[in-house]
Design a protein around this motif. Sequence first.
Motif, PDB file in Angstrom:
ATOM      1  N   UNK A 102       0.810  -1.212   0.000  1.00 30.20           N
ATOM      2  CA  UNK A 102       0.000   0.000   0.000  1.00 30.20           C
ATOM      3  C   UNK A 102       0.846   1.266   0.000  1.00 30.20           C
ATOM      4  N   UNK A 103       1.919   1.267   0.779  1.00 34.82           N
ATOM      5  CA  UNK A 103       2.813   2.429   0.864  1.00 34.82           C
ATOM      6  C   UNK A 103       3.444   2.736  -0.483  1.00 34.82           C
ATOM      7  N   UNK A 104       3.844   1.690  -1.195  1.00 38.36           N
ATOM      8  CA  UNK A 104       4.477   1.898  -2.504  1.00 38.36           C
ATOM      9  C   UNK A 104       3.485   2.523  -3.479  1.00 38.36           C
ATOM     10  N   UNK A 105       2.248   2.045  -3.478  1.00 37.76           N
ATOM     11  CA  UNK A 105       1.227   2.628  -4.361  1.00 37.76           C
ATOM     12  C   UNK A 105       0.943   4.080  -3.951  1.00 37.76           C
ATOM     13  N   UNK A 106       0.862   4.320  -2.646  1.00 36.80           N
ATOM     14  CA  UNK A 106       0.576   5.676  -2.139  1.00 36.80           C
ATOM     15  C   UNK A 106       1.705   6.663  -2.421  1.00 36.80           C
ATOM     16  N   UNK A 107       2.896   6.152  -2.677  1.00 38.48           N
ATOM     17  CA  UNK A 107       4.044   7.045  -2.918  1.00 38.48           C
ATOM     18  C   UNK A 107       3.948   7.763  -4.261  1.00 38.48           C
ATOM     19  N   UNK A 108       3.039   7.305  -5.104  1.00 37.00           N
ATOM     20  CA  UNK A 108       2.850   7.917  -6.419  1.00 37.00           C
ATOM     21  C   UNK A 108       1.506   8.627  -6.489  1.00 37.00           C
ATOM     22  N   UNK A 114       3.451  -0.210 -13.554  1.00 38.09           N
ATOM     23  CA  UNK A 114       4.786  -0.512 -13.025  1.00 38.09           C
ATOM     24  C   UNK A 114       4.798  -0.364 -11.510  1.00 38.09           C
ATOM     25  N   UNK A 115       4.149   0.681 -11.013  1.00 40.17           N
ATOM     26  CA  UNK A 115       4.052   0.886  -9.564  1.00 40.17           C
ATOM     27  C   UNK A 115       3.376  -0.304  -8.901  1.00 40.17           C
ATOM     28  N   UNK A 116       2.274  -0.741  -9.490  1.00 35.58           N
ATOM     29  CA  UNK A 116       1.540  -1.878  -8.922  1.00 35.58           C
ATOM     30  C   UNK A 116       2.362  -3.164  -8.981  1.00 35.58           C
ATOM     31  N   UNK A 117       3.131  -3.341 -10.049  1.00 32.92           N
ATOM     32  CA  UNK A 117       3.990  -4.529 -10.162  1.00 32.92           C
ATOM     33  C   UNK A 117       5.066  -4.521  -9.078  1.00 32.92           C
ATOM     34  N   UNK A 119       5.029  -2.925  -6.234  1.00 30.08           N
ATOM     35  CA  UNK A 119       4.378  -3.094  -4.930  1.00 30.08           C
ATOM     36  C   UNK A 119       3.992  -4.550  -4.694  1.00 30.08           C
ATOM     37  N   UNK A 120       3.436  -5.180  -5.731  1.00 27.66           N
ATOM     38  CA  UNK A 120       2.971  -6.555  -5.621  1.00 27.66           C
ATOM     39  C   UNK A 120       4.121  -7.517  -5.353  1.00 27.66           C
ATOM     40  N   UNK A 121       5.198  -7.384  -6.116  1.00 24.46           N
ATOM     41  CA  UNK A 121       6.317  -8.313  -5.950  1.00 24.46           C
ATOM     42  C   UNK A 121       7.155  -8.016  -4.711  1.00 24.46           C
ATOM     43  N   UNK A 122       7.135  -6.781  -4.259  1.00 24.98           N
ATOM     44  CA  UNK A 122       7.785  -6.475  -2.979  1.00 24.98           C
ATOM     45  C   UNK A 122       7.042  -7.180  -1.857  1.00 24.98           C
ATOM     46  N   UNK A 123       5.710  -7.130  -1.917  1.00 31.94           N
ATOM     47  CA  UNK A 123       4.899  -7.827  -0.915  1.00 31.94           C
ATOM     48  C   UNK A 123       5.124  -9.329  -0.957  1.00 31.94           C
ATOM     49  N   UNK A 170       1.563 -11.254 -10.101  1.00 28.52           N
ATOM     50  CA  UNK A 170       1.439 -10.522 -11.368  1.00 28.52           C
ATOM     51  C   UNK A 170      -0.025 -10.220 -11.666  1.00 28.52           C
ATOM     52  N   UNK A 171      -0.896 -11.194 -11.428  1.00 28.06           N
ATOM     53  CA  UNK A 171      -2.338 -10.986 -11.645  1.00 28.06           C
ATOM     54  C   UNK A 171      -2.858  -9.858 -10.764  1.00 28.06           C
ATOM     55  N   UNK A 172      -2.437  -9.848  -9.489  1.00 24.86           N
ATOM     56  CA  UNK A 172      -2.865  -8.791  -8.562  1.00 24.86           C
ATOM     57  C   UNK A 172      -2.481  -7.420  -9.092  1.00 24.86           C
ATOM     58  N   UNK A 173      -1.264  -7.321  -9.612  1.00 27.59           N
ATOM     59  CA  UNK A 173      -0.796  -6.038 -10.149  1.00 27.59           C
ATOM     60  C   UNK A 173      -1.558  -5.640 -11.404  1.00 27.59           C
TER      61      UNK A 173
END
Length: 195
Positions: A102-108, A114-117, A119-123, A170-173
């Motif tokens: 969530x923090x990664x998405x909120x940073x933008x 790309x942001x969602x990818x 964030x997703x793979x970091x999680x 990847x699907x989540x992103x």
Amino acid sequence: MGKMKTIDLVYAGMFAALMAVGANIAQFLVVGGVPITLQTFFAILAGLLLGSRLGATSMIVYTLVGLAGAPVFAQFTGGPGVIFKPTFGFILSYILVAYVAGKIVESKLKPTITTFMIASFTGFILNYVLGTNYMYYAYKLWAAAPEGFTYSMAWIWMLAPLPKDIILSAVAALISPRIFTAVSKTSRRQQGKVA
């Protein structure tokens, strides 16, 4: 930090319920004591769609409901005794997974695919690192470890759910951007009604 709106509570409850479903959708698939579930997918999705605070809150609610005794964890388990199971580290990791994604998405200001990818793979990586290390030390310190159990073996066990979790991350992103926009609009409308 503002007060939670009604819609926030609904979203948090919904993802807590999805985690319970994801925990047991394939409850008979277990490799090396690690159940094959959809929890990582839903924890990541909670962070991507609800943001860091609400996403983590939904995971905390899920964890507390399970620790209180509801059979919402994998293989329909629940209760405080789960804390001592080697797989409890994965449950704890879901809170951090949702928060960081969530923090990664909120940073933008305007998150891209790309942001969602990212964030997703970091999680996904956090889930594996925290969960697998907890499992290893649990087996070494208090749980009955299988004969010849090593740190490498703990990671080898994780190869079974790995392809599934990579694909679902990847699907989540990929599905999140459009849903994220709809969720954001709903939240804004709700806040407008309350204001």
